[in-house]
Design an enzyme around this catalytic site. Sequence first.
Site, PDB file in Angstrom:
ATOM      1  N   HIS A 101       8.752   3.638   8.752  1.00  0.00           N
ATOM      2  CA  HIS A 101       8.520   2.742   9.888  1.00  0.00           C
ATOM      3  C   HIS A 101       7.235   3.179  10.595  1.00  0.00           C
ATOM      4  O   HIS A 101       7.022   4.378  10.798  1.00  0.00           O
ATOM      5  CB  HIS A 101       9.716   2.802  10.845  1.00  0.00           C
ATOM      6  CG  HIS A 101       9.538   1.917  12.029  1.00  0.00           C
ATOM      7  ND1 HIS A 101       9.718   0.547  11.941  1.00  0.00           N
ATOM      8  CD2 HIS A 101       9.158   2.180  13.302  1.00  0.00           C
ATOM      9  CE1 HIS A 101       9.449   0.019  13.130  1.00  0.00           C
ATOM     10  NE2 HIS A 101       9.110   0.976  13.961  1.00  0.00           N
ATOM     11  N   ASP A 153      20.508   3.750   7.931  1.00  0.00           N
ATOM     12  CA  ASP A 153      21.926   3.601   8.246  1.00  0.00           C
ATOM     13  C   ASP A 153      22.176   2.141   8.590  1.00  0.00           C
ATOM     14  O   ASP A 153      21.329   1.283   8.333  1.00  0.00           O
ATOM     15  CB  ASP A 153      22.365   4.582   9.348  1.00  0.00           C
ATOM     16  CG  ASP A 153      21.720   4.261  10.685  1.00  0.00           C
ATOM     17  OD1 ASP A 153      21.034   3.219  10.799  1.00  0.00           O
ATOM     18  OD2 ASP A 153      21.917   5.044  11.635  1.00  0.00           O
ATOM     19  N   GLU A 154      23.326   1.860   9.201  1.00  0.00           N
ATOM     20  CA  GLU A 154      23.669   0.446   9.392  1.00  0.00           C
ATOM     21  C   GLU A 154      22.938  -0.208  10.566  1.00  0.00           C
ATOM     22  O   GLU A 154      23.030  -1.410  10.763  1.00  0.00           O
ATOM     23  CB  GLU A 154      25.189   0.312   9.520  1.00  0.00           C
ATOM     24  CG  GLU A 154      25.860   0.662   8.198  1.00  0.00           C
ATOM     25  CD  GLU A 154      27.377   0.691   8.282  1.00  0.00           C
ATOM     26  OE1 GLU A 154      27.936  -0.049   9.103  1.00  0.00           O
ATOM     27  OE2 GLU A 154      27.979   1.466   7.521  1.00  0.00           O
ATOM     28  N   ASP A 211      16.246   0.721  11.986  1.00  0.00           N
ATOM     29  CA  ASP A 211      15.325   1.847  12.218  1.00  0.00           C
ATOM     30  C   ASP A 211      15.995   2.994  12.962  1.00  0.00           C
ATOM     31  O   ASP A 211      15.357   3.679  13.771  1.00  0.00           O
ATOM     32  CB  ASP A 211      14.076   1.362  12.994  1.00  0.00           C
ATOM     33  CG  ASP A 211      13.325   0.268  12.249  1.00  0.00           C
ATOM     34  OD1 ASP A 211      13.275   0.323  11.013  1.00  0.00           O
ATOM     35  OD2 ASP A 211      12.783  -0.635  12.910  1.00  0.00           O
ATOM     36  N   SER A 232       0.837  -1.211   0.000  1.00  0.00           N
ATOM     37  CA  SER A 232       0.000   0.000   0.000  1.00  0.00           C
ATOM     38  C   SER A 232       0.872   1.262   0.000  1.00  0.00           C
ATOM     39  O   SER A 232       0.492   2.278  -0.590  1.00  0.00           O
ATOM     40  CB  SER A 232      -0.992   0.000   1.163  1.00  0.00           C
ATOM     41  OG  SER A 232      -0.349   0.197   2.391  1.00  0.00           O
ATOM     42  N   ARG A 234      22.877 -14.230   2.552  1.00  0.00           N
ATOM     43  CA  ARG A 234      22.388 -12.866   2.328  1.00  0.00           C
ATOM     44  C   ARG A 234      23.231 -12.159   1.261  1.00  0.00           C
ATOM     45  O   ARG A 234      22.719 -11.384   0.467  1.00  0.00           O
ATOM     46  CB  ARG A 234      22.402 -12.074   3.639  1.00  0.00           C
ATOM     47  CG  ARG A 234      21.942 -10.653   3.456  1.00  0.00           C
ATOM     48  CD  ARG A 234      21.603  -9.966   4.751  1.00  0.00           C
ATOM     49  NE  ARG A 234      22.783  -9.629   5.521  1.00  0.00           N
ATOM     50  CZ  ARG A 234      22.781  -8.940   6.653  1.00  0.00           C
ATOM     51  NH1 ARG A 234      21.630  -8.541   7.164  1.00  0.00           N
ATOM     52  NH2 ARG A 234      23.889  -8.681   7.298  1.00  0.00           N
TER      53      ARG A 234
HETATM   54  C1  GRF Z   1       3.918  -0.247   6.632  1.00  0.00           C
HETATM   55  O1  GRF Z   1       3.240  -0.127   7.844  1.00  0.00           O
HETATM   56  C2  GRF Z   1       5.314   0.306   6.766  1.00  0.00           C
HETATM   57  O2  GRF Z   1       5.431   1.318   7.704  1.00  0.00           O
HETATM   58  C3  GRF Z   1       6.091  -0.881   7.236  1.00  0.00           C
HETATM   59  O3  GRF Z   1       5.517  -1.991   6.588  1.00  0.00           O
HETATM   60  C4  GRF Z   1       4.165  -1.694   6.255  1.00  0.00           C
HETATM   61  C5  GRF Z   1       4.034  -1.911   4.783  1.00  0.00           C
HETATM   62  O4  GRF Z   1       2.704  -1.907   4.347  1.00  0.00           O
HETATM   63  N1  GRF Z   1       7.499  -0.708   6.983  1.00  0.00           N
HETATM   64  P1  GRF Z   1       2.410  -2.058   2.801  1.00  0.00           P
HETATM   65  O5  GRF Z   1       2.991  -3.400   2.344  1.00  0.00           O
HETATM   66  O6  GRF Z   1       3.064  -0.909   2.090  1.00  0.00           O
HETATM   67  O7  GRF Z   1       0.923  -2.017   2.664  1.00  0.00           O
END
Ligand code: GRF
Length: 199
Positions: free
Chosen positions: A107, A139-140, A143, A13, A65
């Site tokens: 976030h 950054d490293e 969040d 979204s 990774r």
């Molecule tokens: C959102 O709440 C964003 O803040 C977090 O993951 C969620 C992603 O939602 N990092 P969507 O997949 O973009 O709907």
Amino acid sequence: MVKLAVLCSGRGSDLQSIIDAIKAGELQAEISIVLTDKPNVQALTRAESADIKNVCVDRKLFATRAEFEAEILKNLGDVDLVVLAGFMRILSPEFVRKFTGRLMNIHPSLLPSFPGAHAHRDVLAYGVKVSGCTVHFVDEGTDSGPIIMQAAVEVKDDDTEETLSARVLEQEHIIYPRAIQLFVEGRLKIDGRHVVIRD
Ligand code: GRF
């Protein structure tokens, strides 16, 4: 035109809000690729519907990774900004360093409170009255990068993770395209922990 790569893991979204802002002329950028770490997710369908190149680099198919990230890099090509939009993988310090000042995340809490993968659950468990969302440069750490923009929402007594998340998402969909547009306009200056928004 500024080229964006948008990395997602699921619903997409936030990706959709970026697509819509570009269509509305509010964001002067183009998405050169949408990349997911999982197959068959809604983010891929959204990209497809908007005629945007999309690719899944399935994490499960890579032993390490480093190999996974090498494949991502190969796919990204020459982009100006990498936008994490619900991308549920921690990127290595090596990857992050390649994109210093050109890698953004959103976030769903008011950082530095409630980092990590379960922000809404942690917010409700703690009992804070205000939550929100944070756009930041990556950054490293997790969040922990310099904050570009935040928006606050009320936490209600009867909130569930779903109702709180829906209220926060509304704000995410407003501030993420705006923050990206500031990058496009060259108005974000990183000064240590601070991001100064120039006139
Ligand atoms: C959102 O709440 C964003 O803040 C977090 O993951 C969620 C992603 O939602 N990092 P969507 O997949 O973009 O709907």
